[in-house]
Design a protein around this motif. Structure first.
Motif, PDB file in Angstrom:
ATOM      1  N   PRO A 149      58.367  65.673  64.231  1.00  0.00           N
ATOM      2  CA  PRO A 149      58.659  64.433  64.972  1.00  0.00           C
ATOM      3  C   PRO A 149      57.415  63.859  65.646  1.00  0.00           C
ATOM      4  N   ASN A 150      57.484  62.561  65.936  1.00  0.00           N
ATOM      5  CA  ASN A 150      56.423  61.917  66.694  1.00  0.00           C
ATOM      6  C   ASN A 150      56.392  62.474  68.120  1.00  0.00           C
ATOM      7  N   LYS A 151      55.199  62.606  68.671  1.00  0.00           N
ATOM      8  CA  LYS A 151      55.086  63.156  70.026  1.00  0.00           C
ATOM      9  C   LYS A 151      54.744  62.111  71.079  1.00  0.00           C
ATOM     10  N   ARG A 152      53.930  61.119  70.732  1.00  0.00           N
ATOM     11  CA  ARG A 152      53.463  60.156  71.743  1.00  0.00           C
ATOM     12  C   ARG A 152      53.794  58.716  71.393  1.00  0.00           C
ATOM     13  N   PHE A 153      53.684  58.383  70.123  1.00  0.00           N
ATOM     14  CA  PHE A 153      53.795  56.985  69.715  1.00  0.00           C
ATOM     15  C   PHE A 153      54.962  56.781  68.758  1.00  0.00           C
ATOM     16  N   ASP A 154      55.542  55.568  68.840  1.00  0.00           N
ATOM     17  CA  ASP A 154      56.514  55.173  67.810  1.00  0.00           C
ATOM     18  C   ASP A 154      56.131  53.839  67.177  1.00  0.00           C
ATOM     19  N   THR A 155      54.941  53.310  67.583  1.00  0.00           N
ATOM     20  CA  THR A 155      54.480  52.006  67.102  1.00  0.00           C
ATOM     21  C   THR A 155      52.977  52.070  66.864  1.00  0.00           C
ATOM     22  N   VAL A 156      52.495  51.430  65.811  1.00  0.00           N
ATOM     23  CA  VAL A 156      51.072  51.363  65.543  1.00  0.00           C
ATOM     24  C   VAL A 156      50.667  49.908  65.314  1.00  0.00           C
ATOM     25  N   LEU A 157      49.507  49.532  65.866  1.00  0.00           N
ATOM     26  CA  LEU A 157      48.944  48.191  65.724  1.00  0.00           C
ATOM     27  C   LEU A 157      47.639  48.291  64.942  1.00  0.00           C
ATOM     28  N   MET A 158      47.473  47.438  63.960  1.00  0.00           N
ATOM     29  CA  MET A 158      46.262  47.439  63.147  1.00  0.00           C
ATOM     30  C   MET A 158      45.763  46.010  62.941  1.00  0.00           C
TER      31      MET A 158
END
Length: 512
Positions: A58-67
């Motif tokens: 599972p994800n630990k810190r983030f659920d969204t990424v911006l590029m």
């Protein structure tokens, strides 16, 4: 509110990729790789999760990424249209093309978009890159996690691509670890969570403006004086500018003008709180914002900046430091012409200067005074007069001086033309006043009669006129470079009370 974290790898010389976007020189090995897989598993792209044993983790810190578009392009080039399917993916691009339904392309303002995103429910937001997007979002970044690799590449894509603004934010290190590979992970938290807002004040800001106190050994405007002259129209809310963050006043600039002035004449007080990392930079932004606004409102000439300093100020390190950052601010804001002036005072404790009787003083018309002004401007040692002559010529310089003194509070009936016994014009004596008291105003001797001591007679006449009109304090100013005039004031009993540094915008050169 959700937090925006710029989590990125960088070289020792501050680059996140090579000049063409290369990043294969970043080693992913040893104890550093183990830490990244354990603590930031969601930052590993889809094609690397299986080989890294992250399937189903599972994800630990983030659920969204911006590029940014350039960060997303290498994945597209490799045929990967959804590099982080386990995250909500946003690509910021002005050329909207949606190669995968799992990737949302954003072609609107990144700052507004991220501010809205932060308000929504969810875990942390990972800013993956690149430098241009990070520069645009600098004010919204709450945390930096920098993976610093022991690599130097000389040139490439920097951490941020943004304008020079050293006073914008500071980041405080909260964690730092060095690994056996020589790499390190350092985490920084933003200390200042809001941008600096620079603006003119309104009446509602009065208490905050007057609460600012200056604890440096330079001239400044205390609250009582500001309130009194605000009521007279010499200070005004729209001439008073502040820089604030989270409602706290970080800097203050007070411009002054005559009660009937349409535009301000001078910056009387500049202060930047010592907590600001670069006081000169914020001071320059504050001055510059005010000057641009006044120009847009029709001011034909930028107000000068007048800084009052005690005598012998260069011998006091605290005063030198206070003057230095203000000087740097003035220069950076475009006030690059500087002159140092002495402020002198005559009081009844000094003897009334005696006249030799060699000159006769008569009244005259405005046109006669204009002609004398024109003549004595030639060869003057006064810095402002010399600059005005070089730019405007003698006629315009003289006209400006006459108009200025006609607008001062002093009596026109005080003005005198100095003549020799045979009627030749020798110079002029122009006692004047400011809203604060009596002053010498202007004096001068025509070029062909200089060096004969007539300046002492002219100054004695000005002092006599002021005393007979009831003056108990007469002030005067002269450039420190004008040694003959300073000596004349000393002979007449005027003592040096202060030194002033005056910065002004350079005049445009004469038209070709």
């Amino acid at each position: 509110m959700r937090k925006l974290t710029y989590y990125v790898g960088a070289t020792l010389d501050g680059f996140i990729a090579g000049p063409d976007g290369q990043f294969d020189f970043f080693p992913f090995e040893g104890d550093l790789a183990a830490a990244l897989l354990a603590e930031y598993p969601e930052t590993i792209p889809a094609h690397g999760r299986g080989p890294s044993g992250l399937d189903g983790v599972p994800n630990k810190r983030f659920d969204t990424v911006l590029m940014g578009r350039d960060t997303y392009e290498p994945a597209l080039a490799a045929g990967v249209t959804s590099p982080y399917p386990h995250l909500k993916q946003y690509v910021f691009s002005r050329t909207p093309a949606r190669p995968d339904p799992a990737v949302e392309v954003v072609d609107t303002d990144p700052v507004a978009f991220v501010r809205d995103l932060k308000q929504q429910d969810g875990a942390g937001i990972w800013l993956c890159g690149g430098a241009n997007l990070a520069g645009q979002l600098l004010e919204e970044i709450d945390e930096l996690v920098i993976k610093r690799y022991p690599v130097v590449i000389g040139s490439g894509i920097p951490l941020f691509d943004a304008p020079f603004r050293p006073d914008l934010f500071t980041f405080k290190p909260t964690d730092s670890r060095v690994f056996n590979t020589g790499a390190a992970i350092t985490t920084y938290a933003k200390e200042n969570s809001a941008p600096v807002l620079i603006r003119p004040t309104t009446a509602a800001d009065l208490d905050r403006v007057t609460a600012v106190t200056v604890d440096e050994p330079v001239g400044w405007i205390p609250a009582d004086r500001y309130r009194e002259e605000l009521a007279q129209g010499m200070y005004r809310p729209e001439w008073t500018w502040i820089a604030e963050r989270d409602g706290r006043v970080l800097a203050r600039a007070l411009w002054w003008g005559r009660a009937g002035s349409e535009h301000p004449v001078a910056l009387d007080c500049l202060y930047v709180d010592p907590s600001v990392a670069d006081r000169a930079a914020l001071g320059a932004r504050l001055i510059g914002a005010g000057l641009r606004a006044f120009a847009e409102q029709g001011a034909a000439k930028a107000p000068l900046y007048n800084l009052t300093l005690p005598n012998g100020w260069r011998e006091d390190p605290a005063t030198v430091a206070a003057a230095d950052w203000r000087r740097d601010a003035a220069l950076a804001a475009g006030l690059t012409d500087v002159v140092e002036r002495l402020r002198l005072e005559w009081t009844p404790g000094a003897a009334l200067p005696a006249s030799s009787g060699r000159l006769v003083f008569t009244e005259g018309t405005d046109e006669e005074f204009l002609d004398v002004f024109r003549r004595i401007a030639v060869g003057s040692l006064d810095g402002e007069t010399r600059r005005n002559l070089a730019v405007r010529g003698a006629e315009a310089t003289a006209r400006e001086e006459v108009d200025f003194y006609l607008g001062c509070p002093g009596e026109r009936s005080w003005w005198r033309i100095a003549r020799t016994p045979d009627g030749r014009v020798a110079g002029l004596a122009l006692p004047s006043a400011t809203p604060y008291g009596r002053n010498v105003g202007y004096l001068g001797v025509v070029p062909e009669l200089r060096g004969r001591g007539y300046v002492d007679d002219v100054l004695a006449e000005i002092t006599r006129v002021q005393v007979e009109a009831g003056a108990e304090l007469i002030t005067a100013t002269t450039d420190t470079d004008n040694a003959p005039m300073a000596a004349a004031f000393a002979r007449a009993g005027y003592r040096t009370a202060q030194t002033r540094l005056i910065w002004s915008a350079p005049e445009p050169g004469p038209a070709s």
